[in-house]
Structure formats: C-alpha cells, structure tokens
Write a protein that holds these residues in place. Structure first.
Motif, short mmCIF file in Angstrom:
data_model
loop_
_atom_site.label_atom_id
_atom_site.label_comp_id
_atom_site.label_asym_id
_atom_site.label_seq_id
_atom_site.Cartn_x
_atom_site.Cartn_y
_atom_site.Cartn_z
N PRO A 179 38.83 42.56 23.40
CA PRO A 179 38.55 41.64 24.53
C PRO A 179 39.65 41.70 25.59
O PRO A 179 39.36 41.54 26.78
N ALA A 180 40.88 41.98 25.18
CA ALA A 180 41.98 42.05 26.15
C ALA A 180 41.84 43.24 27.09
O ALA A 180 42.47 43.29 28.14
N ASP A 181 40.98 44.19 26.69
CA ASP A 181 40.83 45.41 27.49
C ASP A 181 39.68 45.34 28.50
O ASP A 181 39.32 46.35 29.11
N VAL A 182 39.08 44.15 28.63
CA VAL A 182 38.01 44.00 29.64
C VAL A 182 38.35 42.82 30.54
O VAL A 182 39.16 41.96 30.20
N LYS A 183 37.73 42.82 31.70
CA LYS A 183 38.02 41.77 32.68
C LYS A 183 36.69 41.23 33.26
O LYS A 183 35.78 42.01 33.52
N ALA A 184 36.62 39.91 33.42
CA ALA A 184 35.42 39.31 34.01
C ALA A 184 35.71 38.84 35.42
O ALA A 184 36.75 38.26 35.68
N LYS A 185 34.79 39.12 36.32
CA LYS A 185 34.95 38.64 37.69
C LYS A 185 33.58 38.57 38.36
O LYS A 185 32.80 39.52 38.28
N ASN A 186 33.31 37.43 38.99
CA ASN A 186 32.08 37.25 39.75
C ASN A 186 30.82 37.68 39.02
O ASN A 186 29.96 38.38 39.56
#
Lengths: 149, 714
Positions: B148-155
């Motif tokens: 999970p630390a290797d992905v990013k959520a945005k918009n």
C-alpha cells in the motif's frame, strides 16, 4: 369556471376559486413550488412572480387577475438556470437557506429590465421590500452588479 | 419524490446498511456499514457500492457523499462533504451530495443547533473519508501485488508509484468493499489539505436559483389534506367551544378539529382541514372560538418588565465566582452601576412552520423542514405509540431555522390531525401564527456593577434576570448556568461574580440564534465600554490589557487595532468595539456609525473572527454576514406583549432588516490550525453592544435598552 393564463409560456387553465391567490393556484394546482409563501400580506416579496414582465406579489393577487396574462415564475426564467441574473446569483454565492431567493431573483430581473445599470440607490429602492432573514443582502447587491455588467 | 441532490438526473436510492456491521471501525457516534447488502443495483444497470454510510462509489467512478446534517442555510450541505472528500482524496467538484436518512444508529446525532455540526463531525468525517481511501488504496496494491505504501491516491484515481499504472475508485470499489475497514486510518496533516480551506461553491446554491430545491412546505403527498390552525392568541388559553358545524359548510373544508401541541405546556387550537390550503384557510377565517384565558390575558411587556426589574434587586444564585466581588463592591467608595434590557424576539424564518405527517395503521411518515430529525422521529414514535423503526423521517431543505425548527411541536399537530382524519395532513402556519405563537428568544434584564481601581476593573458583578429554556416549568427555582451564556469571564479581573435570577412564567421561550449570547453580551460589552470611558481609557487598550493571557481574544483585538486601524478614526465617525465568544469562535467587532439627519446611520461593520480551521471560508463569511444582519435587526426591533398576547402580528409591525439598512460588512478570518469551532452565530452577539458603543462615541448618548431607534438619537 376555469381561469386561463400563460404560465411560463405554456397555456394553463386552472379550475379554482377565482378569489384564491395566484400563489396557491401556482403552487398547489399548477404544481410549481418555486414560488414561496411567507408573509401572506405582500410585505416580504417571497411570492414575487412576473406578470407581463412586471413583479407582482402573488400572495395577495387573486388568480382571476391573471386571466389572459403572461406569468413567469422562477421555473420559467430560463431553461438551464442560465439567465444572467441566475448566473450572477451563483457566482456571488447569494443564497443561504434559499427560501426567499426566487423572489429576490425575479425582483432583480425586473429591476435590470428597467435599469440595466442600477446605482446603489436604485438597488436599495427596488429590493428594499424583498426580505431575507438569512441576511444575504450584501451578496444580493453584489450579484445585481455582476448581472448588470 | 425527488430528493435534493446536486445531480437531478440520478434519482435518490435507498442506502442499505447493516447494523450488524463489523466493529473494525468504531467512530464517534457512528458504526460504519460493511457486508454484501451495501451493493445497490442501479436502474441503469450500474452498481453502486458503499464503503461506509457516508461514501458510496458507482462502477463509473461517481462518488456519492451522504450528508447527514439538515441544511437550513448554514452551508454544511457543502462543508461536511468537503471534509469527507478531503481525506478520501476526491474532487469535491465532481461528487454527488445526497442527504442521508434520519438514523441515529448510523449517523449519531443529526440535530443542527448551536453551530455544532462542523466541530462535532470534523474528526468523524475525516476518519470516514480516510478509512474509505485506505480500503481503495489496499485494493489497488493487492491488484498490482505491491505494498500500500507504493501507491498513491489522488482525485479519485490510485496510481502505482513504480509502474505508473492507474485504477479509478470506480474500478476499485467492489474489491475495496470486501476489505476490512481500518480501525485508525491515517489522517492527513493540516499542511496536506487541498479541499478544506477552499471556498468551493456550494452544491445547494444552483437548486436555490431555479426553484428546484424542495422545502418542507413544497411536499405533496397523494391524498393529502391541508390544515390551518387557529391557536389561542393568549399563551395557554384553552378552547371552550367552536362553531364546527358552520365551518364545515365552507366549500372544500373536510374537518374542523380541536388540536394541541406540547411546547413547555399544552397549547390548544382549532384546526380546519381542507382539500386545498386556501379552502382550509377560508374555513379558519369563519371560525368562532370561545377561549378560556384563565386570567393570563392580564400580562404585558410592562408587567413582565416590572417583575424583572424588581427581581434584579434580589441577590440571585451565583453561577460563576472568582475572588470576592461582593465584598469589593460593598466596601468601595464608588460603585458604577447600569441596567440593560432586551425584548422578546421571534425566529421568523422565511419559510413559515409546516409539517406533513401520514399516520397509517402500524407506521408513520414525516416530511418537512426540521433541525431535529432524530428528535422528530423519537417524538412521533412516542406520540403514536410506534416503535422508532416504524417512523420514517424525510427531512428537506429548511427555509431558515435559527433554532425554531429544533422543536417538534409542529410535527405533533400534523400527526394529531392525520391520526384524527385518517389522511396525510400538511399543516401550514401563517406568518402571524409563526410570529405570535412562540417560542421566543427570552427577554432579559441584566444589571452590572463594578469598582474601578487606578484605571482598572477591581471587581465586576453581572446579574442576569430571565427565563431559562431548560427550566420553564416545575418547582426548581434555582438559576442554571445556561442563563449566563455570553457573559465573558475571560477578562483578567480579580473579583468577578455572575449571578442569575430565574424567572418563570408562561411565555414560551426557546433557542434563538446564539441563545443567551444574543442578549447578555449587549449588557456585558456595553458595561465594559462604560467602565473604559469612566477610567478614561481607550476601549480597545482597556480590553487588550485584560486579555494579555488569552491568546485568541488578544489576537482578534490586535488585528482590529493594527489591520483595521482602530485608533485612526475618520472625521465624523463614531466607532464602537465589542468582543465575544460563541460556540468556540472568538471574535472582535468594530462598528462605524455617522450622523444621518437627526439620527444615526450604521456605516460599516468589521468582524475579526478566529474559529480554528475554516472548512469553507466563503461560507464562514456568509454566516457572519447573516449573523450581523440578524443581530442588527434584533438591536433595532423587538416584540411586545399586551393583554397576554404578542402585539406585532406580521412584518409590517415587526420588521426584518432591509437591504437599504444593511451596512458595508467586512469579515477577516484569522488563520489557524486548531480544530474548527462553530461559524453559524459568530458576529451576532457583538452587534448590539458594538453599535451602542459606537453611538455613545458619536453622540455621548448611552443606550441601555433595546430595541433602539436609530432615528431618534440626536
């Protein structure tokens, strides 16, 4: 006897007591609830509609007085909420509770028809009898100026 | 019936939630829903999945945020979803906002009073948003076989840091919903906020410019009757007889019935029901009712005033004490004293009171404008002897509330009449009903006494004589702390005593915007000003000196001084100052007045407010403007009682402030990282005292009794 008039450009015929105020005929019989009941004695302007383009207080006007006339309510002001006054109202973020705003908007439309570039005094004079308990007045002023540009 | 949503093309769907939800995410007052019932099949073939009771996402990626607080103009319709969207990392401009159902087991307390919604929901809604995002992030990580630390959520999109692969929330939601909700989701730091603090346009506003917003009074239910009720003009008058047969002959009238509502005492009336509102109202006008006024028609504003003034001489109950103010005052060679008076006020929201209730054999349904959906539900369940789950509450936009709509008395009338007539009933009050029946903002007499020593306040006593909302009947005659609301005990004064003398009589009172903060600060901040004048001190310096240890008051005062140039007063201007706290917000107000013929004109009102983190600055400004307009109206107009009834029947006698009377208003919001305070009433408490202080500055005339007349001040 049915009373016929043009409501938002549509021929409308309502079989109601001729003495019934236009407000209740529009709301309860034509089913258009954007026009609001508030004071019932024509002092607050929440029930304002346009009759032949002029603002009238529908809470004290018998529906019979509308016979043969053209009535515009907030629902008929534009097809897509895009009359310049509506656009200015959204831009200035005028409404809070929103209840008086149909009357505010239609009163402003009538003002701008008469005076496309109103002064502060013109705005006060035209809008002084349109009440708002939320206190949106500073934004009503701002929106009318935006719409007059 | 169409609900109020920002996307009218998508109809409202019933939100399904399991009360047997896992305890994985127990948050303040809320239990999130999990489980298979949260998947809703849409009419268009799509699927909407709930991640919790606040957040649903459909397969197309459309995010629906459920706003669980009723909207009366305060703007939480936008600001609560903004908090959810912040932590969810959704674009607030792309979401759909839907009012939730009234359900305290899912949403906790939903009542909107005291500017509490944002302060009490801030952490809860952040956690709900963060928990949903956490589930979406883990679903993406699992799909790609990364951490999970290797992905990013945005918009609304999750991106893999290394591969750059993306999945939308809509593509992830089905998988995410199967994951366990985190117990303590990681929240953003204040620095990471991108939505909170932005003046995003309110989603309810376009609905209020084209007439499509539905208010309680707009509700139509098949088979519905309309009702208009003649209530006793004298508070607590009882119905003796009425001309039922005669009124039944009025065309369109179907029923003529005695009814009542509970509002700190039983309030009786006669209801006329009809096939249209107009028919019911015509019937009401034909009513002839004999009332038993039980001697209550003798009271007037003057009799009440005399009782209160006499009571102000009593010692009273001590509500707050520091040092020994009594002794300091007793031993002083000079005591400064002043008496302040404030009238009853009505709420008069633009939308008159109304309610629709359908009482059926084993269930009931309510539609209407209420600040109190949970209370209405439990009240109706008790009144109709039904289990709560058999009572459905549909709450609409409110055409203003100001505290009036926290009461359930109007729903009671509609329920009573629906039960008796066997039809759904819409009760509509007239403006006159609304203005004269109460409940009201309490009238009040405040007496202040003080001793000055070397230009400083040595001792101060503030005594409040008024009715108390929480104690209007019964035998307990001791004043409670509610009475001292708005008396500022933060000033560094060595000896302070705040006292209350409880008044009990049958004029019904209730919460009115800012409550006792709408009355007591008029006395307190006027008196502080009187003391500053007596001490020969500048009113701002005088206050600032006593607030050196109070960071927030100190700061707002310094901003008035430095940013708004308190001491640099233009020629011909009278300038007044007042400070107050309400619902956690701390504010200072500066009012400029000038001469206008024989009277005085309010030129400008400047407010500096510190209310912690500001969710939507434009909404805070709008609320401050509204509070000022309402506070100014309450300084200029009030209600009077004669022969046991309210004298002023409608707005021609009890005016609201008009646009032409509205001064220039400027609101300065102090930047802060502290948790949010309430924004809905800040500014109101300071208007009357800052105005009175400005009038004194200009004319030398001290106003101690409201309402004041700006035309007669020369």
């Amino acid at each position: 006897m049915a009373i016929s008039f043009k409501l938002n450009n549509k021929e409308t015929s309502l079989d109601v007591d001729p003495q019934m105020p236009l407000l209740w005929a529009i709301r309860d019989y034509a089913g258009l609830t954007g026009t609001k009941f508030s004071c019932g004695i024509a002092v607050c302007g929440a029930c304002t509609v346009l009759m032949e383009g002029a603002p009238v207080r529908s809470c004290v006007m018998p529906v019979s007085a509308a016979a043969g006339k053209s009535i515009t309510t907030i629902e008929g002001l534009s097809k897509n909420n895009d009359h310049p006054v509506q656009k200015a109202w959204i831009e200035a973020q005028v409404p809070q509770c929103g209840y008086c705003q149909s009357g505010q908007i239609l009163s402003a439309v009538a003002l701008l028809e008469r005076k496309p570039n109103p002064t502060d005094d013109d705005i006060d004079n035209a809008m002084n009898s349109v009440l708002c308990r939320c206190g949106t007045y500073p934004r009503v002023r701002k929106a009318i100026k935006l719409a007059s540009k | 019936m169409k609900a109020n949503t920002i996307n009218p093309k998508i109809s409202r769907r019933k939100f399904v939630a399991l009360s047997s939800a896992s305890s994985a995410l127990m948050l303040i007052g809320c239990v999130p829903s999990t489980g298979k019932d949260k998947v809703v099949n849409l009419a268009d073939g799509g699927v909407e999945t709930a991640l919790n009771q606040f957040i649903s996402i459909n397969s197309e990626g459309l995010i629906t945020l459920y706003n669980h607080r009723p909207e009366m103009g305060q703007g939480t319709f936008q600001s609560i979803p903004m908090i959810l969207a912040e932590e969810l990392d959704a674009d607030i401009r792309q979401v759909k906002i839907v009012q939730s159902e009234a359900n305290s087991s899912l949403y906790g307390r939903q009542m909107v009073v005291g500017s509490h919604s944002i302060q009490s929901e801030f952490m809860n809604c952040r956690k709900m948003g963060a928990a949903a995002k956490d589930m979406l992030v883990r679903a993406a990580a699992e799909t790609w076989g990364v951490q999970p630390a290797d992905v990013k959520a945005k918009n609304g999109v999750v991106t893999a840091n290394q591969s750059g692969k993306t999945l939308t929330y809509g593509e992830l939601v089905a998988k995410a919903a199967k994951l366990k909700a985190p117990e303590n989701p990681k929240l953003k730091s204040v620095k990471e906020f991108r939505t909170i603090g932005g003046s995003f346009p309110r989603a309810d506003i376009p609905l209020k410019t084209d007439g499509s917003a539905k208010f309680g009074i707009d509700i139509q239910v098949p088979g519905m009757l309309y009702a208009s009720v003649q209530r006793s003009p004298v508070f607590e008058g009882k119905v003796v007889s009425f001309n039922q047969e005669e009124v039944l002959k009025v065309p369109g009238v179907t029923h003529v019935l005695k009814t009542s509502r509970d509002l700190f005492g039983n309030r009786e009336g006669v209801a006329v029901l009809g096939e249209s509102y107009w028919a019911a109202y015509q019937g009401r006008k034909a009513l002839k009712i004999e009332w038993d006024n039980r001697g209550l028609d003798k009271i007037s504003s003057e009799t009440i005033r005399n009782v209160y003034l006499k009571a102000s001489k009593e010692p009273g109950d001590v509500l707050h004490e520091k040092g020994d103010a009594d002794r300091a005052i007793r031993n002083a060679s000079e005591v400064i004293e002043a008496v302040y008076e404030m009238p009853y006020q009505a709420h008069v929201p633009m939308e008159p009171m109304n309610a629709v209730v359908d009482v059926r054999a084993d269930s009931a349904e309510f539609w209407g404008s209420t600040q109190n959906p949970n209370g209405t539900r439990s009240y109706l369940a008790r009144f109709l002897n039904l289990p709560e789950e058999k009572v459905k509450i549909n709450y609409t936009f409110m055409g203003g509330g100001f505290g009036r709509r926290s009461r359930t008395d109007v729903a009671e009338e509609a329920a009573d009449l629906s039960k008796k007539s066997g039809r759904p009933v819409k009760v509509i009050w007239t403006r006159e009903d609304d203005q004269t029946a109460g409940p009201f903002r309490a009238a009040s007499v405040n007496t202040c006494r003080a001793v000055l020593k070397q230009g400083k306040i040595e001792a101060l006593e503030h005594k409040v004589v008024a009715q108390e909302i929480r104690n209007q009947s019964g035998s307990n005659n001791k004043a409670g702390r509610q009475l001292m609301g708005g008396v500022n005990t933060e000033y560094a004064i060595p000896n302070v005593s705040v006292k209350g003398v409880l008044q009990k009589h049958h004029v019904p009172i209730s919460y009115w915007r800012a409550v006792y903060h709408s009355t007591n600060p008029f006395a307190h901040e006027s008196f502080i000003d009187e003391l500053a004048v007596k001490a020969g001190r500048d009113p701002l310096e005088f206050r600032l000196e006593m607030m050196q240890d109070h960071k927030r008051f100190k700061r707002v005062l310094e901003i008035v001084d430095q940013v708004f140039n308190w001491k640099d007063k233009p020629e011909g201007v009278g300038r007044g100052l007042a400070i107050a706290e309400r619902s956690g917000a701390h504010f200072a107000m500066m009012i400029d007045v000038e001469r206008n013929g024989k009277g005085v004109k309010v030129k400008k009102i400047t407010t500096v407010v510190d209310l912690g983190i500001c969710i939507n600055p434009d909404t805070v400004k709008a609320q401050t403007e509204g509070s000022i307009v309402m506070g100014l109206g309450a300084a200029l107009y009030g209600l009077t009682i004669d022969k046991g009834a309210i004298v002023e029947q409608n707005w021609h006698q009890y005016p609201l402030l008009r646009i032409g009377q509205c001064p220039e208003i400027e609101t300065y919001i102090v930047k802060s990282d502290a948790e949010p305070d309430g924004a809905g009433e800040s500014g109101l408490p300071t208007v009357a005292p800052a105005l009175a202080n400005a009038i004194y500055d200009l004319t030398g005339k001290r106003i101690r009794r409201l309402p004041l007349d700006l035309e007669k001040l020369s």
